[in-house]
Design a protein around this motif. Structure first.
Motif, PDB file in Angstrom:
ATOM      1  N   SER A 132      -0.462  -4.276   4.257  1.00  0.00           N
ATOM      2  CA  SER A 132      -0.268  -4.414   2.807  1.00  0.00           C
ATOM      3  C   SER A 132      -1.129  -3.399   2.045  1.00  0.00           C
ATOM      4  N   GLU A 133      -2.364  -3.193   2.533  1.00  0.00           N
ATOM      5  CA  GLU A 133      -3.256  -2.210   1.898  1.00  0.00           C
ATOM      6  C   GLU A 133      -2.740  -0.795   2.122  1.00  0.00           C
ATOM      7  N   ALA A 134      -2.227  -0.549   3.344  1.00  0.00           N
ATOM      8  CA  ALA A 134      -1.706   0.776   3.673  1.00  0.00           C
ATOM      9  C   ALA A 134      -0.475   1.107   2.823  1.00  0.00           C
ATOM     10  N   LYS A 135       0.360   0.112   2.560  1.00  0.00           N
ATOM     11  CA  LYS A 135       1.542   0.356   1.732  1.00  0.00           C
ATOM     12  C   LYS A 135       1.134   0.678   0.296  1.00  0.00           C
ATOM     13  N   LYS A 136       0.143  -0.046  -0.203  1.00  0.00           N
ATOM     14  CA  LYS A 136      -0.354   0.229  -1.552  1.00  0.00           C
ATOM     15  C   LYS A 136      -0.874   1.661  -1.638  1.00  0.00           C
ATOM     16  N   ARG A 137      -1.585   2.083  -0.581  1.00  0.00           N
ATOM     17  CA  ARG A 137      -2.118   3.446  -0.537  1.00  0.00           C
ATOM     18  C   ARG A 137      -0.973   4.468  -0.471  1.00  0.00           C
ATOM     19  N   ALA A 138       0.077   4.165   0.288  1.00  0.00           N
ATOM     20  CA  ALA A 138       1.223   5.073   0.399  1.00  0.00           C
ATOM     21  C   ALA A 138       1.888   5.276  -0.956  1.00  0.00           C
ATOM     22  N   ILE A 139       2.015   4.193  -1.724  1.00  0.00           N
ATOM     23  CA  ILE A 139       2.626   4.290  -3.059  1.00  0.00           C
ATOM     24  C   ILE A 139       1.755   5.163  -3.961  1.00  0.00           C
ATOM     25  N   GLU A 140       0.444   4.976  -3.894  1.00  0.00           N
ATOM     26  CA  GLU A 140      -0.478   5.796  -4.689  1.00  0.00           C
ATOM     27  C   GLU A 140      -0.327   7.277  -4.354  1.00  0.00           C
ATOM     28  N   LEU A 141      -0.220   7.568  -3.049  1.00  0.00           N
ATOM     29  CA  LEU A 141      -0.097   8.958  -2.612  1.00  0.00           C
ATOM     30  C   LEU A 141       1.209   9.582  -3.094  1.00  0.00           C
ATOM     31  N   LEU A 142       2.300   8.829  -3.016  1.00  0.00           N
ATOM     32  CA  LEU A 142       3.582   9.354  -3.493  1.00  0.00           C
ATOM     33  C   LEU A 142       3.528   9.618  -4.996  1.00  0.00           C
ATOM     34  N   ASN A 143       2.847   8.740  -5.723  1.00  0.00           N
ATOM     35  CA  ASN A 143       2.638   8.988  -7.148  1.00  0.00           C
ATOM     36  C   ASN A 143       1.833  10.254  -7.374  1.00  0.00           C
ATOM     37  N   ASP A 144       0.774  10.426  -6.580  1.00  0.00           N
ATOM     38  CA  ASP A 144      -0.133  11.568  -6.743  1.00  0.00           C
ATOM     39  C   ASP A 144       0.578  12.906  -6.542  1.00  0.00           C
ATOM     40  N   VAL A 145       1.564  12.936  -5.641  1.00  0.00           N
ATOM     41  CA  VAL A 145       2.262  14.208  -5.388  1.00  0.00           C
ATOM     42  C   VAL A 145       3.517  14.364  -6.255  1.00  0.00           C
ATOM     43  N   GLY A 146       3.685  13.468  -7.223  1.00  0.00           N
ATOM     44  CA  GLY A 146       4.720  13.657  -8.226  1.00  0.00           C
ATOM     45  C   GLY A 146       6.081  13.094  -7.893  1.00  0.00           C
ATOM     46  N   ILE A 147       6.143  12.094  -7.018  1.00  0.00           N
ATOM     47  CA  ILE A 147       7.415  11.448  -6.721  1.00  0.00           C
ATOM     48  C   ILE A 147       7.612  10.290  -7.696  1.00  0.00           C
TER      49      ILE A 147
END
Length: 328
Positions: A132-147
């Motif tokens: 669950s924490e890893a998925k939250k981090r994945a969403i943050e990363l996708l946001n960070d790269v402009g998706i």
């Protein structure tokens, strides 16, 4: 005496990577040395077949063996030789502390796994997070790269992403474990000009944040935008190296000068389309002496007999050419 200088993060020393084929030994990388400092972007430049990607794959020991084999050299990361590390220890560095972004995200991403699951898998492997924490981090990363709409798109498959979005997802995956180095192998070559500019902006932001980048490209326009240092490769060897301003203001090696002459220009400026005559030689049977001499308009007597050494033009600029020294 320390193995590396205080600011030196990666040091490639005398690297030789050969491919053993039925036709003979392909000397893809033949004695390459360079250093990457903390917070620096180093660009490896050269034509296709010059050995750039083989250098990148050698750093993380990703070459298929057989037929490939690293026959000599050292690759020091924070003073540790990656070529002699046990596989278990190397796995913690590969993807964790050194991440790689490949040229074609379509073939690098697993088509049957969701984008988010592929990022989550890497985070769990290296960071031991709960899913669950890893998925939250994945969403943050996708946001960070402009998706856009990252919370929804984290559950989509690679074929549902455009080429530019897939490359952004690859960058997010590379950043997922907080690496110290990113190796980017022609990450913009398959993208249109507008998307290229957007991806380059991401890399520039990463460099500004202190991340070290080894950027492989044949595009001198990209080099001008992102590089701190430049290493020019040809036929498995280094022809010239220097800080970016030196290489652009005063290219010395005939090969480097040829690359600049081939930059796009208007037909009014030049009567005919410029080119470097000939092709990269077979690395099974490379020419004697300087590997570039069969294509060089300035060659003279020593060029076809002995391999020139790198001649220091300044404290940061060297060229392997008899025009400037380079003798024994």
């Amino acid at each position: 005496m320390p193995l590396t200088l205080p600011n030196e993060l990666l040091s490639v020393r005398g690297l030789k990577a050969y491919f053993y084929t039925e036709s003979g030994i392909v000397r893809a990388v033949d004695g390459v040395s360079f250093t990457l400092d903390r917070g620096e972007c180093l660009c490896l430049v050269g034509e296709s077949g010059s050995g750039k990607s083989t250098v990148a794959l050698s750093i993380l020991r990703l070459l298929d063996s057989p037929p490939a084999r690293i026959v000599d050299g050292e690759i020091l990361f924070n003073g540790k030789n990656l070529l002699t590390l046990p596989e278990k220890e190397l796995l913690q560095i590969r993807g964790g502390r050194i991440a790689m972004i490949f040229q074609d995200p379509q073939s690098s991403l697993n088509p049957v796994l969701k984008i988010g699951d592929q990022i989550i898998e890497q985070i769990i492997q290296h960071k031991k997070m709960k899913k669950s924490e890893a998925k939250k981090r994945a969403i943050e990363l996708l946001n960070d790269v402009g998706i856009p709409e990252a919370e929804r798109r984290v559950n989509e498959y690679p074929h549902q992403f455009s080429g530019g979005m897939r490359q952004r997802a690859m960058i997010a995956m590379a950043l997922s474990c907080g690496p110290e180095i990113i190796i980017a192998d022609e990450p913009t070559s398959a993208l249109d000009v507008t998307v290229q500019a957007q991806i380059l902006e991401i890399f520039k932001e990463l460099k500004d944040k202190g991340l070290s980048i080894l950027f492989i490209t044949h595009d001198l326009g990209i080099v001008a935008e992102i590089a701190d240092k430049v290493v020019v490769m040809y036929a498995g060897k280094i022809m010239e190296r220097g800080v970016v301003n030196e290489i652009f203001d005063k290219p010395l090696h005939p090969y480097t000068r040829g690359l600049f002459e081939c930059l796009p220009t208007t037909m009014k400026a030049k009567k005919e389309f410029p080119y470097i005559p000939g092709t990269i030689p077979s690395m099974i049977d490379p020419p004697k002496g300087c590997v570039f001499h069969p294509r060089c308009r300035y060659k003279f007597e020593p060029c076809d007999k002995d391999i020139p050494k790198e001649y220091p033009v300044s404290d940061t600029h060297t060229v392997a050419c008899y025009l400037y020294g380079g003798g024994k």
